[in-house]
Design an enzyme around this catalytic site. Structure first.
Site, PDB file in Angstrom:
ATOM      1  N   ARG A  78      33.163  57.336   1.986  1.00  0.00           N
ATOM      2  CA  ARG A  78      34.291  56.623   2.560  1.00  0.00           C
ATOM      3  C   ARG A  78      34.325  55.202   2.007  1.00  0.00           C
ATOM      4  NH1 ARG A  78      33.603  54.959   7.021  1.00  0.00           N
ATOM      5  NH2 ARG A  78      31.533  55.673   7.607  1.00  0.00           N
ATOM      6  N   TYR A 219      37.645  62.448  -1.825  1.00  0.00           N
ATOM      7  CA  TYR A 219      36.371  62.709  -1.162  1.00  0.00           C
ATOM      8  C   TYR A 219      36.452  62.582   0.362  1.00  0.00           C
ATOM      9  CZ  TYR A 219      31.364  63.149  -0.680  1.00  0.00           C
ATOM     10  OH  TYR A 219      30.118  63.613  -0.358  1.00  0.00           O
ATOM     11  N   LYS A 228      38.401  61.638  10.029  1.00  0.00           N
ATOM     12  CA  LYS A 228      38.284  60.260  10.512  1.00  0.00           C
ATOM     13  C   LYS A 228      39.658  59.618  10.728  1.00  0.00           C
ATOM     14  CE  LYS A 228      33.817  60.402  10.195  1.00  0.00           C
ATOM     15  NZ  LYS A 228      33.018  60.457  11.419  1.00  0.00           N
ATOM     16  N   HIS A 248      33.647  58.848  18.431  1.00  0.00           N
ATOM     17  CA  HIS A 248      32.789  59.314  17.333  1.00  0.00           C
ATOM     18  C   HIS A 248      31.518  59.903  17.946  1.00  0.00           C
ATOM     19  CE1 HIS A 248      30.630  58.084  13.336  1.00  0.00           C
ATOM     20  NE2 HIS A 248      31.012  59.331  13.320  1.00  0.00           N
ATOM     21  N   SER A 270      27.360  56.552  11.585  1.00  0.00           N
ATOM     22  CA  SER A 270      27.376  57.559  10.526  1.00  0.00           C
ATOM     23  C   SER A 270      25.976  57.830   9.990  1.00  0.00           C
ATOM     24  CB  SER A 270      28.261  57.072   9.387  1.00  0.00           C
ATOM     25  OG  SER A 270      29.537  56.781   9.902  1.00  0.00           O
ATOM     26  N   CYS A 272      23.282  59.102  11.263  1.00  0.00           N
ATOM     27  CA  CYS A 272      22.125  58.777  12.115  1.00  0.00           C
ATOM     28  C   CYS A 272      21.669  59.987  12.912  1.00  0.00           C
ATOM     29  CB  CYS A 272      22.459  57.628  13.061  1.00  0.00           C
ATOM     30  SG  CYS A 272      22.466  56.033  12.252  1.00  0.00           S
ATOM     31  N   LYS A 274      23.624  62.822  14.156  1.00  0.00           N
ATOM     32  CA  LYS A 274      24.456  63.497  15.167  1.00  0.00           C
ATOM     33  C   LYS A 274      24.412  65.017  14.971  1.00  0.00           C
ATOM     34  CE  LYS A 274      28.501  61.468  15.015  1.00  0.00           C
ATOM     35  NZ  LYS A 274      28.221  60.424  14.030  1.00  0.00           N
ATOM     36  N   ASN A 276      22.107  66.825  13.557  1.00  0.00           N
ATOM     37  CA  ASN A 276      20.787  67.355  13.940  1.00  0.00           C
ATOM     38  C   ASN A 276      20.645  67.469  15.455  1.00  0.00           C
ATOM     39  OD1 ASN A 276      20.248  67.351  11.253  1.00  0.00           O
ATOM     40  ND2 ASN A 276      18.600  65.839  11.296  1.00  0.00           N
ATOM     41  N   ASP A 297      30.693  65.616  15.547  1.00  0.00           N
ATOM     42  CA  ASP A 297      31.158  64.322  15.004  1.00  0.00           C
ATOM     43  C   ASP A 297      32.251  63.640  15.831  1.00  0.00           C
ATOM     44  OD1 ASP A 297      30.930  62.375  12.918  1.00  0.00           O
ATOM     45  OD2 ASP A 297      32.828  63.077  12.088  1.00  0.00           O
ATOM     46  N   ASN A 385      24.876  60.861  -0.017  1.00  0.00           N
ATOM     47  CA  ASN A 385      26.005  61.247   0.849  1.00  0.00           C
ATOM     48  C   ASN A 385      26.580  62.607   0.442  1.00  0.00           C
ATOM     49  OD1 ASN A 385      27.784  60.732   3.062  1.00  0.00           O
ATOM     50  ND2 ASN A 385      29.400  60.143   1.620  1.00  0.00           N
ATOM     51  N   ARG A 387      27.403  66.498   0.766  1.00  0.00           N
ATOM     52  CA  ARG A 387      27.880  67.084   2.020  1.00  0.00           C
ATOM     53  C   ARG A 387      27.995  68.599   1.950  1.00  0.00           C
ATOM     54  NH1 ARG A 387      28.669  63.528   6.511  1.00  0.00           N
ATOM     55  NH2 ARG A 387      28.200  61.532   5.583  1.00  0.00           N
TER      56      ARG A 387
HETATM   57  O1  O2Y Z   1      33.684  61.142   4.893  1.00  0.00           O
HETATM   58  C1  O2Y Z   1      32.758  60.918   4.125  1.00  0.00           C
HETATM   59  O2  O2Y Z   1      32.924  60.751   2.926  1.00  0.00           O
HETATM   60  C2  O2Y Z   1      31.406  60.827   4.608  1.00  0.00           C
HETATM   61  S1  O2Y Z   1      31.312  60.030   6.138  1.00  0.00           S
HETATM   62  C3  O2Y Z   1      31.211  61.204   7.416  1.00  0.00           C
HETATM   63  C4  O2Y Z   1      31.343  62.542   7.184  1.00  0.00           C
HETATM   64  C5  O2Y Z   1      31.225  63.431   8.227  1.00  0.00           C
HETATM   65  C6  O2Y Z   1      30.999  62.943   9.481  1.00  0.00           C
HETATM   66  N1  O2Y Z   1      30.889  61.631   9.703  1.00  0.00           N
HETATM   67  C7  O2Y Z   1      30.970  60.757   8.700  1.00  0.00           C
HETATM   68  C8  O2Y Z   1      30.840  59.316   9.067  1.00  0.00           C
HETATM   69  O3  O2Y Z   1      30.886  58.428   8.245  1.00  0.00           O
HETATM   70  O4  O2Y Z   1      30.686  59.041  10.258  1.00  0.00           O
HETATM   71 MN    MN Z   2      30.868  60.643  11.615  1.00  0.00          MN
END
Ligand code: O2Y
Ligand code: MN
Length: 607
Positions: A78, A219, A228, A248, A270, A272, A274, A276, A297, A385, A387
């Site tokens: 992000r 992305y 988000k 969140h 983000s 940290c 969640k 898990n 999330d 990062n 995914r």
């Molecule tokens: O969206 C992204 O590129 C990674 S950030 C993300 C992805 C899934 C869940 N939460 C987050 C976050 O930044 O909180």
């Molecule tokens: Mn998130």
């Protein structure tokens, strides 16, 4: 103007507003073709096969229907610096958001969008956030020129022609416009991951119009706009208007021996943990304690007619951080991603087996890193990062209640950050107002989920700093008001799984053992567990926690639960300086809570 293709391809679009919007967008972006998506498995397979044929996607070995994507190295997370909340005045969005006047931003972005889909197909994705039969569901349409985004939206949201039926002739929808920002000249070969340079990336939100304009990135949160952008930024602004909350938070279900169910929502910044925690495997399953997943999330919360706070997970999938996911940290996630998964930016063996740090102890030989280069053995093989994108229904721990249209009633709200020092393993807020103060002053060390420095402490109120769609001072006020609307509000707790000893060692074993902390919370709610009153809230003594069978030295437990007055006193001026940024928008009860904390610590509350 005559469009190059018919707008109505496979749908009878009888919603005039939608028809007009699609025509306007097509006129501006000038795609070669328009395709209406139906969310079917056939559509997913066709798009994926096409991406495999073009070399954008690589099928993975031993993981049926799973694919690897490699993004451009400039497009891996992000982009908070390029994310905007756009209203008429700065005051509406406040000091924690990037603001550009909405007319100015629309002008700038319209120039970028003009002709940006040349050589590409424009996909129209009708989707719902939340089960379509839920009173919480929000209908939306995303336009995108990225087939990767279409496939990801299939997984993360509910894409279906039923959404258009539900919309009807007069229904309203949230407009999500996305382009990778890479038009193709006639005959020009496409990049494997098309995107625009950073200074042309814009992730823009227009909360007054329920509209999102994203340009230049393909992305994650920048491009999968249900997540988000809609699920938190636009939804938080809608929620304030409509009397609910978009947060969140993960949501989990806890079953006690005898079958009593409790639901807990937890907000951590983000990356940290969640996911898990949401998929935690109970170490006390044999004693009848079970944990199930509702969401990992985002939680949409509303007061129910019974005076409790009810939670819905608006998403249909998980977009989880891959590194650190392994058989010990998260066996449920490992099982979830065995099939039908999109992996982005992980490493891979030459015979197509995905790999990442934390998957298993030893990296395999002959690894290609996340950029497809022979791995040098020193740098990270998978991007920090990287995914996985996978449907929630594949998760072995998913609760039968996860799609309940009414949601689930919450017993507790948990906030937490990543703090090597300062915050004890757990403490309980005195009441809702104090809980809002605790949540509003959360601090955490930054991670790789967003671009920027990693490991720096930043205030991240309610873990919503990058996701609040309006002035955070007003957001705090909304939280305080919501507490007044609840007859039986959930109790509020703060946790820190990341506290370290003087030697830099994590003091708490984490993973499944976090259940023991959740059980203390439930016992507190039931009036069954003890705690000591400290200046920051109520903290358990080691004997108040169920530590049966757990091997944590007494000295570590003591250090985990310690409240160091001097360290906390040093927080007071920092919190005051943070609060001062909101000026008159800061609700007075928060300022009073800070004064009260300072008094309990025996210090003054000035910055
Ligand atoms: O969206 C992204 O590129 C990674 S950030 C993300 C992805 C899934 C869940 N939460 C987050 C976050 O930044 O909180
Ligand atoms: Mn998130």
């Amino acid at each position: 103007m005559e469009l190059p293709v018919r707008v109505k391809e496979s749908y009878e679009v009888n919603n005039e507003k939608l028809g007009r919007w699609i025509r306007d967008v097509a006129e501006m972006c000038q795609p070669d073709a328009i395709r209406w998506c139906d969310g079917s498995p056939g559509e997913y397979d066709r798009l994926m096969s096409d991406m495999v044929r073009r070399g954008t996607a690589t099928p993975l070995a031993k993981r049926p229907n799973s694919f690897l994507f490699r993004s451009d190295p400039s497009d891996v997370a992000r982009v908070e610096d390029r994310t905007f909340i756009s209203c008429i005045t700065y005051d509406e969005v406040g000091p924690t958001n990037n603001w550009i006047n909405c007319d100015d931003l629309r002008r700038t972005m319209t120039e970028l969008y003009r002709g940006c889909m040349h050589g590409r197909t424009m996909y129209v994705i009708p989707f719902s956030m939340g089960p379509l039969n839920s009173p919480m569901a929000k209908i939306s349409i995303q336009v995108t020129d990225s087939p990767y985004v279409v496939c990801s939206m299939h997984i993360m949201t509910r894409v279906s022609p039923k959404v258009l039926e539900a919309l009807g002739a007069d229904g309203d929808f949230i407009k999500c416009l996305h382009s990778v920002g890479a038009p193709l000249a006639p005959g020009e070969e496409d990049a494997l991951w098309p995107c625009a340079p950073i200074e042309q990336k814009y992730i823009s939100h227009f909360p007054h119009d329920d509209e999102i304009w994203s340009y230049g990135s393909g992305y994650g949160g920048n491009a999968l706009l249900g997540k988000k952008s809609l699920g938190l930024r636009i939804a938080s602004a809608m929620a304030r208007r409509e009397g609910w909350m978009a947060e969140h938070m993960l949501i989990l279900e806890l079953e006690l021996p005898g079958g009593e169910l409790h639901y807990v929502a937890a907000a951590f910044p983000s990356a940290c943990g969640k996911t898990n925690l949401a998929m935690l495997v109970s170490p006390l399953e044999h004693k009848g304690y079970k944990v199930r997943t509702i969401g990992d999330d985002i939680a949409w919360l509303r007061p129910g007619p019974d005076g409790r706070l009810w939670a819905v997970n608006p998403e249909a999938g998980f977009f989880g951080v891959v590194p650190g996911t392994g058989p010990e940290t998260n066996p449920n996630a490992m099982a979830t991603i065995r099939t039908n998964t999109i992996f982005t930016n992980v490493a891979v063996t030459r015979d197509g087996i995905p790999w990442w740090e934390g998957k298993d102890k030893k990296p395999p030989k002959d690894l290609l890193d996340w950029q497809g280069r022979p791995w040098n053995g020193t740098d990270k093989a998978a991007h920090p990062n990287s995914r996985f994108t996978v449907q929630a229904r594949q998760c072995p721990s998913i609760s039968p209640k996860w799609e309940d249209p009414q949601g689930v009633p919450l017993s507790a709200l948990v906030f937490g950050g990543r703090r090597a020092r300062l915050a004890p393993l757990v403490f309980e807020a005195r009441d809702w107002e104090h809980g809002v103060f605790v949540a509003a002053t959360m601090g955490s060390e930054t991670t790789a989920a967003a671009t920027g420095n990693v490991g720096v402490v930043r205030r991240d109120p309610m873990a919503m700093l990058p996701f609040c769609g309006y002035n955070m001072g007003d957001y705090f006020g909304h939280w305080l008001r919501m507490g007044q609307a609840l007859e039986s509000p959930p109790r509020i707790f703060h946790v820190n799984w990341f506290r370290q000893g003087q030697d830099g060692r994590f003091l708490w074993p984490g993973f499944g053992q976090n259940l023991r902390v959740l059980l203390w919370m439930i016992d507190r709610i039931k009036g069954k567990a003890g705690a000591v009153d400290t200046p920051i809230g109520k903290v358990p003594r080691p004997e108040d926690l169920n530590l049966e069978g757990l091997n944590v030295p007494d000295s570590d437990m003591k250090a985990l639960l310690a409240v160091d007055r001097e360290e906390w006193a040093a927080e007071v001026p920092e919190i005051r300086a943070f609060f001062d940024r909101f000026g008159e928008r800061l609700p007075p009860p928060l300022s009073h809570s800070l004064d009260a904390l300072a008094q309990r610590l025996g210090v003054t509350a000035t910055a």
